[in-house]
Design a protein around this motif. Sequence first.
Motif, PDB file in Angstrom:
ATOM      1  N   ALA A 135       0.849  -1.185   0.000  1.00  0.00           N
ATOM      2  CA  ALA A 135       0.000   0.000   0.000  1.00  0.00           C
ATOM      3  C   ALA A 135       0.882   1.232   0.000  1.00  0.00           C
ATOM      4  O   ALA A 135       1.782   1.365   0.852  1.00  0.00           O
ATOM      5  CB  ALA A 135      -0.904  -0.015   1.230  1.00  0.00           C
ATOM      6  N   ALA A 136       0.620   2.125  -0.944  1.00  0.00           N
ATOM      7  CA  ALA A 136       1.462   3.309  -1.112  1.00  0.00           C
ATOM      8  C   ALA A 136       0.691   4.577  -0.758  1.00  0.00           C
ATOM      9  O   ALA A 136      -0.506   4.682  -1.030  1.00  0.00           O
ATOM     10  CB  ALA A 136       1.958   3.401  -2.541  1.00  0.00           C
ATOM     11  N   GLU A 137       1.384   5.520  -0.157  1.00  0.00           N
ATOM     12  CA  GLU A 137       0.790   6.821   0.105  1.00  0.00           C
ATOM     13  C   GLU A 137       1.886   7.875   0.123  1.00  0.00           C
ATOM     14  O   GLU A 137       3.068   7.560   0.238  1.00  0.00           O
ATOM     15  CB  GLU A 137       0.013   6.822   1.415  1.00  0.00           C
ATOM     16  CG  GLU A 137       0.823   6.524   2.656  1.00  0.00           C
ATOM     17  CD  GLU A 137      -0.037   6.532   3.918  1.00  0.00           C
ATOM     18  OE1 GLU A 137      -0.795   5.575   4.118  1.00  0.00           O
ATOM     19  OE2 GLU A 137       0.076   7.501   4.690  1.00  0.00           O
ATOM     20  N   GLY A 138       1.448   9.134  -0.042  1.00  0.00           N
ATOM     21  CA  GLY A 138       2.397  10.239   0.025  1.00  0.00           C
ATOM     22  C   GLY A 138       2.904  10.715  -1.325  1.00  0.00           C
ATOM     23  O   GLY A 138       3.722  11.635  -1.384  1.00  0.00           O
ATOM     24  N   PHE A 139       2.446  10.090  -2.401  1.00  0.00           N
ATOM     25  CA  PHE A 139       2.802  10.540  -3.744  1.00  0.00           C
ATOM     26  C   PHE A 139       1.693  10.111  -4.689  1.00  0.00           C
ATOM     27  O   PHE A 139       0.824   9.309  -4.322  1.00  0.00           O
ATOM     28  CB  PHE A 139       4.151   9.970  -4.192  1.00  0.00           C
ATOM     29  CG  PHE A 139       4.209   8.472  -4.289  1.00  0.00           C
ATOM     30  CD1 PHE A 139       4.375   7.686  -3.150  1.00  0.00           C
ATOM     31  CD2 PHE A 139       4.107   7.831  -5.514  1.00  0.00           C
ATOM     32  CE1 PHE A 139       4.435   6.305  -3.235  1.00  0.00           C
ATOM     33  CE2 PHE A 139       4.169   6.449  -5.614  1.00  0.00           C
ATOM     34  CZ  PHE A 139       4.328   5.675  -4.467  1.00  0.00           C
ATOM     35  N   THR A 140       1.721  10.626  -5.914  1.00  0.00           N
ATOM     36  CA  THR A 140       0.676  10.329  -6.891  1.00  0.00           C
ATOM     37  C   THR A 140       0.993   8.995  -7.547  1.00  0.00           C
ATOM     38  O   THR A 140       1.601   8.921  -8.619  1.00  0.00           O
ATOM     39  CB  THR A 140       0.560  11.453  -7.929  1.00  0.00           C
ATOM     40  OG1 THR A 140       0.450  12.715  -7.255  1.00  0.00           O
ATOM     41  CG2 THR A 140      -0.689  11.252  -8.792  1.00  0.00           C
ATOM     42  N   PHE A 141       0.553   7.943  -6.881  1.00  0.00           N
ATOM     43  CA  PHE A 141       0.901   6.566  -7.250  1.00  0.00           C
ATOM     44  C   PHE A 141       0.704   6.258  -8.734  1.00  0.00           C
ATOM     45  O   PHE A 141       1.587   5.674  -9.354  1.00  0.00           O
ATOM     46  CB  PHE A 141       0.087   5.618  -6.378  1.00  0.00           C
ATOM     47  CG  PHE A 141       0.335   4.164  -6.620  1.00  0.00           C
ATOM     48  CD1 PHE A 141      -0.544   3.419  -7.409  1.00  0.00           C
ATOM     49  CD2 PHE A 141       1.421   3.522  -6.046  1.00  0.00           C
ATOM     50  CE1 PHE A 141      -0.335   2.072  -7.629  1.00  0.00           C
ATOM     51  CE2 PHE A 141       1.648   2.170  -6.256  1.00  0.00           C
ATOM     52  CZ  PHE A 141       0.764   1.439  -7.052  1.00  0.00           C
TER      53      PHE A 141
END
Length: 118
Positions: free
Chosen positions: A23-29
Amino acid sequence: QVLLVQSGGGLVPPGGSLSLSCAAEGFTFPLYTMNWYRQAPGKERELVASIADHKRGGGTAEYADSVKGRFTVSRDDSKNMLYLQMNNLKPDDTAVYYCQGPESANYWGQGTQVTVSA
């Protein structure tokens, strides 16, 4: 702040399957290539699979020769999720697996142990 949080992995006998999630967060995946690496005991970290963004890279996936035909990398841009489906696992696949991104930025998941053993 970029954050990559992994789940999945575990112990499986040879020939078995496992899946990993990141799960990714903190940028425009959706705009970036994402990668899966692994590191086996006593070995250098190696790139296992990459998946390009859909807009520029067409969502193209690439694999290390050692996992071609057995591993599948995928992404769900609506959920900011990266996946690695691993089939027909071999003892040589035993390693700690890491998701990494975006692109070549130095952000890594926490690592997930995958052990292939009878």
